[in-house]
Motif scaffolding. Sequence first.
Motif, PDB file in Angstrom:
ATOM      1  N   LEU A  90       6.965 -80.064 -73.937  1.00  0.00           N
ATOM      2  CA  LEU A  90       7.847 -80.438 -72.830  1.00  0.00           C
ATOM      3  C   LEU A  90       8.772 -79.261 -72.583  1.00  0.00           C
ATOM      4  N   ILE A  91       8.922 -78.866 -71.329  1.00  0.00           N
ATOM      5  CA  ILE A  91       9.760 -77.708 -71.009  1.00  0.00           C
ATOM      6  C   ILE A  91      10.749 -78.076 -69.906  1.00  0.00           C
ATOM      7  N   VAL A  92      12.027 -77.853 -70.192  1.00  0.00           N
ATOM      8  CA  VAL A  92      13.068 -77.975 -69.173  1.00  0.00           C
ATOM      9  C   VAL A  92      13.349 -76.570 -68.659  1.00  0.00           C
ATOM     10  N   LEU A  93      13.044 -76.330 -67.395  1.00  0.00           N
ATOM     11  CA  LEU A  93      13.235 -75.014 -66.797  1.00  0.00           C
ATOM     12  C   LEU A  93      14.573 -74.944 -66.074  1.00  0.00           C
ATOM     13  N   PHE A  94      15.275 -73.826 -66.266  1.00  0.00           N
ATOM     14  CA  PHE A  94      16.587 -73.655 -65.638  1.00  0.00           C
ATOM     15  C   PHE A  94      16.805 -72.173 -65.324  1.00  0.00           C
ATOM     16  N   LYS A  95      17.795 -71.889 -64.492  1.00  0.00           N
ATOM     17  CA  LYS A  95      18.087 -70.512 -64.102  1.00  0.00           C
ATOM     18  C   LYS A  95      18.662 -69.737 -65.289  1.00  0.00           C
ATOM     19  N   GLU A  96      18.310 -68.451 -65.341  1.00  0.00           N
ATOM     20  CA  GLU A  96      18.793 -67.595 -66.427  1.00  0.00           C
ATOM     21  C   GLU A  96      20.316 -67.601 -66.526  1.00  0.00           C
ATOM     22  N   VAL A  97      20.993 -67.642 -65.390  1.00  0.00           N
ATOM     23  CA  VAL A  97      22.453 -67.540 -65.390  1.00  0.00           C
ATOM     24  C   VAL A  97      23.121 -68.759 -66.028  1.00  0.00           C
ATOM     25  N   ASP A  98      22.372 -69.852 -66.192  1.00  0.00           N
ATOM     26  CA  ASP A  98      22.937 -71.072 -66.763  1.00  0.00           C
ATOM     27  C   ASP A  98      22.568 -71.261 -68.233  1.00  0.00           C
ATOM     28  N   ASP A  99      22.025 -70.208 -68.866  1.00  0.00           N
ATOM     29  CA  ASP A  99      21.536 -70.399 -70.237  1.00  0.00           C
ATOM     30  C   ASP A  99      22.639 -70.734 -71.233  1.00  0.00           C
ATOM     31  N   LEU A 100      23.886 -70.326 -70.950  1.00  0.00           N
ATOM     32  CA  LEU A 100      24.998 -70.648 -71.855  1.00  0.00           C
ATOM     33  C   LEU A 100      25.105 -72.142 -72.103  1.00  0.00           C
ATOM     34  N   ILE A 101      24.905 -72.905 -71.054  1.00  0.00           N
ATOM     35  CA  ILE A 101      25.034 -74.364 -71.158  1.00  0.00           C
ATOM     36  C   ILE A 101      24.007 -74.913 -72.134  1.00  0.00           C
ATOM     37  N   PHE A 102      22.801 -74.440 -72.034  1.00  0.00           N
ATOM     38  CA  PHE A 102      21.720 -74.982 -72.863  1.00  0.00           C
ATOM     39  C   PHE A 102      21.797 -74.462 -74.301  1.00  0.00           C
TER      40      PHE A 102
END
Length: 350
Positions: A90-102
Amino acid sequence: MENDLIHSILYINFESIDETYPTKDIPQVLNEATKNLISNKCFSLLLSDNRIIPKSSLIIPFPSINLKGLIRYFEWMDETKKGGLRQAALIVLFKEVDDLIFYKYIEIFESLLGKFSQKITNIEIDKAQTHSVDEFLKDLLLQTKVVLEDLKNQELSEQKSEEFPEDTSDLYDPTDYSFKIIIVGDPEVGKTSITLRFTNKAFLRTYIPTLGVNITDKNIRVDHSKIKVIIWDIAGQSKFQTTRKNFYRGAEGIVLVFDLTKQKSFDNLNDWHKDVEKTLNRGNKYIGFLLGNKKDLKNERTVKKEDAELLANKLNLRYIETSALTGENVMFIFHKIGEILLSNLLKKEG
């Protein structure tokens, strides 16, 4: 809700050694080429570890599409298949700029992905179930957005508590004591992770993607004073070489960061120091630290402490080693910078 943070959710079923293919994606915004790129990279990671399922979730980059993915691998028994196992992700894809949150809340998302991977496993084992994978993916997308909204509200609440403490009788106005600190160094040495470890802010930051800078702040207490530390986390990529020099101006503290496991990041420190020195007014004294990060990776270390201390002395900087992963010395370094800057300021005022 935080609708813009999630790009999409992808379910990949690894059928065999030779072939992987995405079976489902919600919403359906990915073309086939992109899905193949993601699935091939995920499968390659699995193969590199002899198809042993990682115990925890991973975050990996997909730079060609400016996305990152939080990945949960899982498996189940299937006697019809060679080896008796089926594996999936399972993969949750998100923008690179938001990686801090994850990165900050990875344990929360890992729990959520674990729950849904078990639900999908049950469907794959028992084809007679009334629920479908599509339904569970839609539910996962909705619940992830709800979690993100709750986490953002929690940070906002904590920020208000910090800005308006109950007892302010012995504190100076924090706006009278604010200091700009810049953090520079090669890409991927841990600058952003250090900043996040100190500020504990993933949502409450200003990111300017076209310029390559993260700006965040934190109020700290030094003796009986309260000061605001404003951190400019400046991107190390060469494409920001021209614009980043504008962000050096007005800095009262600088932190040069290198990776203790990457000799090249250490070798480049002289260039980074020169880059900063050219912009800052040499007549203004600033507080500087040379910071060796990833101290926790003892077996992978390539830079000797003696070499780092020699360079720090040469550049007239203080040297300290940290670990953004464990938090070792991260709080100390920013408190120390704040302490010295405040002391120098009060001496001038006195």
